[in-house]
Design an enzyme around this catalytic site. Sequence first.
Site, PDB file in Angstrom:
ATOM      1  N   LYS A  72      -9.608  -6.961   7.810  1.00  0.00           N
ATOM      2  CA  LYS A  72      -8.605  -6.598   8.819  1.00  0.00           C
ATOM      3  C   LYS A  72      -9.081  -7.198  10.124  1.00  0.00           C
ATOM      4  O   LYS A  72     -10.185  -6.876  10.581  1.00  0.00           O
ATOM      5  CB  LYS A  72      -8.509  -5.071   8.968  1.00  0.00           C
ATOM      6  CG  LYS A  72      -7.833  -4.366   7.811  1.00  0.00           C
ATOM      7  CD  LYS A  72      -7.783  -2.861   8.010  1.00  0.00           C
ATOM      8  CE  LYS A  72      -7.248  -2.191   6.755  1.00  0.00           C
ATOM      9  NZ  LYS A  72      -7.429  -0.725   6.791  1.00  0.00           N
TER      10      LYS A  72
ATOM     11  N   SER B  65       0.853  -1.185   0.000  1.00  0.00           N
ATOM     12  CA  SER B  65       0.000   0.000   0.000  1.00  0.00           C
ATOM     13  C   SER B  65       0.891   1.238   0.000  1.00  0.00           C
ATOM     14  O   SER B  65       1.671   1.444   0.930  1.00  0.00           O
ATOM     15  CB  SER B  65      -0.898  -0.005   1.244  1.00  0.00           C
ATOM     16  OG  SER B  65      -1.606   1.212   1.363  1.00  0.00           O
TER      17      SER B  65
ATOM     18  N   GLY C  63      -4.015  -4.028   6.051  1.00  0.00           N
ATOM     19  CA  GLY C  63      -2.975  -3.759   7.045  1.00  0.00           C
ATOM     20  C   GLY C  63      -3.221  -2.435   7.731  1.00  0.00           C
ATOM     21  O   GLY C  63      -3.986  -1.593   7.234  1.00  0.00           O
TER      22      GLY C  63
ATOM     23  N   GLU D  87     -11.111   0.786  -3.514  1.00  0.00           N
ATOM     24  CA  GLU D  87     -11.405   0.479  -2.111  1.00  0.00           C
ATOM     25  C   GLU D  87     -12.046   1.673  -1.409  1.00  0.00           C
ATOM     26  O   GLU D  87     -11.537   2.793  -1.483  1.00  0.00           O
ATOM     27  CB  GLU D  87     -10.090   0.080  -1.422  1.00  0.00           C
ATOM     28  CG  GLU D  87     -10.238  -0.354   0.029  1.00  0.00           C
ATOM     29  CD  GLU D  87      -8.905  -0.788   0.648  1.00  0.00           C
ATOM     30  OE1 GLU D  87      -7.914  -0.973  -0.096  1.00  0.00           O
ATOM     31  OE2 GLU D  87      -8.852  -0.929   1.879  1.00  0.00           O
TER      32      GLU D  87
HETATM   33  O1  OSB Z   1      -7.242   1.898   4.497  1.00  0.00           O
HETATM   34  O2  OSB Z   1      -6.092   0.147   4.255  1.00  0.00           O
HETATM   35  C1  OSB Z   1      -6.237   1.245   4.776  1.00  0.00           C
HETATM   36  C2  OSB Z   1      -3.167   2.146   6.870  1.00  0.00           C
HETATM   37  C3  OSB Z   1      -3.778   2.729   7.976  1.00  0.00           C
HETATM   38  C4  OSB Z   1      -5.146   2.852   8.005  1.00  0.00           C
HETATM   39  C5  OSB Z   1      -5.912   2.389   6.932  1.00  0.00           C
HETATM   40  C6  OSB Z   1      -5.321   1.790   5.842  1.00  0.00           C
HETATM   41  C7  OSB Z   1      -3.931   1.701   5.792  1.00  0.00           C
HETATM   42  C8  OSB Z   1      -3.187   1.157   4.655  1.00  0.00           C
HETATM   43  C9  OSB Z   1      -1.787   0.672   4.905  1.00  0.00           C
HETATM   44  O3  OSB Z   1      -3.589   1.155   3.523  1.00  0.00           O
HETATM   45  C10 OSB Z   1      -1.664  -0.798   4.942  1.00  0.00           C
HETATM   46  C11 OSB Z   1      -0.330  -1.206   5.491  1.00  0.00           C
HETATM   47  O4  OSB Z   1       0.682  -1.012   4.801  1.00  0.00           O
HETATM   48  O5  OSB Z   1      -0.266  -1.720   6.631  1.00  0.00           O
HETATM   49 MG    MG Z   2      -8.412   0.759   3.155  1.00  0.00          MG
END
Ligand code: OSB
Ligand code: MG
Length: 370
Positions: free
Chosen positions: A262, A135, A290, A213
């Site tokens: 998650k 991500s 994540g 998403e």
């Molecule tokens: O929306 O998936 C998400 C990180 C913090 C809060 C929300 C999100 C995210 C990420 C990062 O997209 C995922 C990662 O690298 O752990």
């Molecule tokens: Mg997300």
Amino acid sequence: MRLDEIEVRRVTLPLCFPFETSFSRTTAKQFLLVSVSAGGVVGHAECVADVDPFYLPETNVTALHVLRDFLAPVAFSLEIESPREVLPAFARVRGHEMAKAALEMAVWELWARREGVPLWKLLGGRGGEIAAGVSVGLQPDEAALLDKVATEVEAGYRRVKVKIKPGRDVALVAAIRARFPTLPLMVDANSAYTLADAGHLARLDCFSLTMIEQPLGWDDIVDHAALQRRLSTPLCLDESIRSGDDARRALDAGACRVVNVKVGRVGGFSGAIAVHDVCRARGVPVWCGGMLESGIGRLANVHLQTLPGFTLPGDTSASARYFEEDLVDPPVVVSPAGAIAVPEGPGIGHAILWPRVERATDLHETWRRP
Ligand code: OSB
Ligand code: MG
């Protein structure tokens, strides 16, 4: 099994790079580490709440309050015969899935250590390896974003997700697509749009994104269903899905064609299994999201995504992308082919580096069974 003790530590780890989304910019990861013990065996889990309520409503302060004042007393009262009993026992407490998950996951981890098996075995998964995705946060400009994507592709990641928000969306996606025509690519808006943006979001349809998403409200299903009817790109829900029932309702409504799981967002492993099972029964793919976890939460995610419905690479990437010094030994690494090895040791399967944990801890509470 009865729990003897619950410990909570508040841990802060600096991030290697700031992580920017449509809702915030983070330079350090602060989280609660929950440990439970019974008969001398200890299990550990990381809470995914943050310092602010900008992703979902919980924060580290609300999670600590709910754990101490509501969930710990329930947990101490249980005669646990299976970790699956823990989440239903918390049903009187509404919401607070992240606080529930931390305690529930710690019980699963303890259970696995007691039985001397890796978590995946208890969860119904398999050993071997998982496919890693990445991500990528919002970057200062288009050139920086293209560089970052190139770095991750070269590192072997099998799919790339980029964060978008209004004003930083279609042109950036077009630029990435022009340079990486066949890369499995998706975008995550973290609820930055409304249904009035449907026409604008439809401009993403020509880039063969694997999915978009959570474009709309963090608690919405109805508007996402209306948007999905207007897009050919599959929608994926993250924030809106906080239980197996949410997943069922979203799929019945046609609000998405993919679900991000998650563990911390759905009350723990039993919630994650429930979402997985609902989706799998309908042939809907899931993948593991994540929350910038330390190695402790990251490894929990590795075990989870060995369940058969996790057919797409998730957001689980190498420890070194986030932290100079992770809390587990060995850290989570990704092979040049974009794979992460599934641990075979008991529980999360890697050792926790306690001196590092203690150094990063600024608050520590211990509660004993009354
Ligand atoms: O929306 O998936 C998400 C990180 C913090 C809060 C929300 C999100 C995210 C990420 C990062 O997209 C995922 C990662 O690298 O752990
Ligand atoms: Mg997300």
